[in-house]
Design a protein around this motif. Structure first.
Motif, mmCIF file in Angstrom:
data_model
loop_
_atom_site.group_PDB
_atom_site.id
_atom_site.type_symbol
_atom_site.label_atom_id
_atom_site.label_comp_id
_atom_site.label_asym_id
_atom_site.label_seq_id
_atom_site.Cartn_x
_atom_site.Cartn_y
_atom_site.Cartn_z
ATOM 1 N N LEU A 1 -9.499 38.962 -24.952
ATOM 2 C CA LEU A 1 -9.249 37.855 -24.040
ATOM 3 C C LEU A 1 -10.047 38.039 -22.755
ATOM 4 N N ASN A 2 -10.565 36.938 -22.251
ATOM 5 C CA ASN A 2 -11.211 36.945 -20.939
ATOM 6 C C ASN A 2 -10.250 36.368 -19.911
ATOM 7 N N ILE B 1 3.168 35.763 -25.996
ATOM 8 C CA ILE B 1 2.489 36.808 -26.758
ATOM 9 C C ILE B 1 2.389 38.060 -25.902
ATOM 10 N N ARG B 2 2.899 39.154 -26.394
ATOM 11 C CA ARG B 2 2.885 40.404 -25.633
ATOM 12 C C ARG B 2 1.614 41.204 -25.889
ATOM 13 N N ASP B 3 0.946 40.930 -27.003
ATOM 14 C CA ASP B 3 -0.287 41.625 -27.348
ATOM 15 C C ASP B 3 -1.459 40.711 -27.032
ATOM 16 N N GLU B 4 -2.577 41.267 -26.591
ATOM 17 C CA GLU B 4 -3.727 40.432 -26.268
ATOM 18 C C GLU B 4 -4.511 40.018 -27.506
ATOM 19 N N TYR B 5 -4.160 40.582 -28.651
ATOM 20 C CA TYR B 5 -4.846 40.241 -29.896
ATOM 21 C C TYR B 5 -3.990 39.241 -30.658
ATOM 22 N N LEU B 6 -4.520 38.034 -30.876
ATOM 23 C CA LEU B 6 -3.770 37.017 -31.600
ATOM 24 C C LEU B 6 -4.727 36.166 -32.432
ATOM 25 N N SER B 7 -4.617 36.292 -33.749
ATOM 26 C CA SER B 7 -5.416 35.462 -34.647
ATOM 27 C C SER B 7 -4.644 34.192 -34.987
ATOM 28 N N PRO C 1 -15.245 31.062 -33.385
ATOM 29 C CA PRO C 1 -14.763 31.560 -32.083
ATOM 30 C C PRO C 1 -13.347 31.093 -31.765
ATOM 31 N N PHE C 2 -12.814 30.168 -32.571
ATOM 32 C CA PHE C 2 -11.449 29.686 -32.366
ATOM 33 C C PHE C 2 -10.453 30.420 -33.278
ATOM 34 N N TYR C 3 -10.948 31.338 -34.114
ATOM 35 C CA TYR C 3 -10.050 32.062 -35.022
ATOM 36 C C TYR C 3 -9.120 32.981 -34.233
ATOM 37 N N TYR C 4 -9.657 33.622 -33.178
ATOM 38 C CA TYR C 4 -8.823 34.421 -32.285
ATOM 39 C C TYR C 4 -8.436 33.546 -31.104
ATOM 40 N N LEU C 5 -7.144 33.387 -30.896
ATOM 41 C CA LEU C 5 -6.644 32.448 -29.902
ATOM 42 C C LEU C 5 -6.673 33.053 -28.504
#
Length: 266
Positions: free
Chosen positions: A50-51, A167-173, A219-223
């Motif tokens: 995430l940016n 979302i608590r994790d920065e990684y979200l697909s 690029p939209f696969y990871y939210l």
């Protein structure tokens, strides 16, 4: 006037034809079809980080071996009530929580001692490294922990549990977000899932095909924070909206009555 009599074989043939014509193909339902064949074409360098953006909320904690030296770089900890009372500004039966930094419209935060720090466009790890480099001038071997606390996505449409999720994790697909929403219903279009987001003050979107293994290259696969996912209803669901939702029950009752009639007449 005589009406033709329906025999049991004729009725079963008629019923079977209805069932067969209403079947949905595997191609319309199964996710990531042909993934094994497509592995050689998948982009393994897709960025899932995430940016940081304007209006984001960050918590930043600084620690060091000599904790007293790191204290000036931390915001005061505040008490948050948990069913308790507040007496004279003090929380009773509550918990402590770090204060947050609000990223302003220019992409900056006001950081203790350092002043204005530009953070927009950085990942969490990049901001941590940037702050660590500047704080090192004042504190030996500082440890900087950065966390994004307002990461939310909304999943709407033909899913089992639509809503907005923290979302608590920065990684979200995208599949993980759909999992939070209980997955698509059988009436959701898997080949036309809409993802909407805001980039640089502009609304952008893309339609994704979940049956295509190449979707992971999008690029939209990871939210990202504040993305909205919309699952469009398929043709059958759209058509069903034009008639009584109890029509299926009525058809089932009619089928039973026809079966009884056929048995009686035979």
């Amino acid at each position: 006037m005589k009406y033709p009599r329906f025999s049991m074989p004729m009725f079963l043939t008629f019923l079977a034809s209805i069932i067969l014509t209403s079947c949905v193909s595997r191609k319309e339902i199964v996710y990531f079809q042909g993934l094994d064949e497509a592995e050689n074409h998948l982009d393994k360098n897709v960025n899932s980080s995430l940016n940081i953006k304007p209006n984001d909320l960050l918590t930043i904690s600084v620690s060091a071996t000599e904790q007293e030296a790191a204290l000036p770089f931390n915001l005061p900890v505040v008490g948050v009530p948990q069913g308790g009372a507040e007496l004279g500004g003090l929380s009773v039966n509550g918990r402590q929580q770090l204060q947050t930094y609000l990223v302003d419209s220019d992409g900056n935060i006001e950081f203790p001692v350092l002043g204005t720090v530009e953070v927009a466009g950085l990942t969490r790890q990049a901001l941590s490294a940037k702050l660590k480099g500047e704080i090192t001038e004042y504190v030996q071997n500082p440890i900087v922990n950065v966390r994004l606390v307002n990461f939310q996505v909304s999943v709407l449409g033909e899913v089992n549990m639509p809503g907005t999720f923290d979302i608590r994790d920065e990684y979200l697909s995208l599949p993980k977000a759909l999992g939070f929403a209980g997955d698509l219903t059988i009436y959701g279009k898997r080949d036309n899932v809409l993802v909407m987001r805001e980039e640089n003050g502009k609304k952008v979107h893309e339609y994704l095909d979940l049956t295509d293994p190449g979707v992971v290259n999008s690029p939209f696969y990871y939210l990202q924070q504040n993305d909205v996912v919309y699952v469009e209803p398929n043709g059958a669901q759209i058509q069903s909206a034009s008639y009584n939702r109890n029509a299926g029950v009525y058809i089932s009752i009619a089928s039973v009555l026809i079966s009884l009639a056929v048995l009686i007449t035979n």
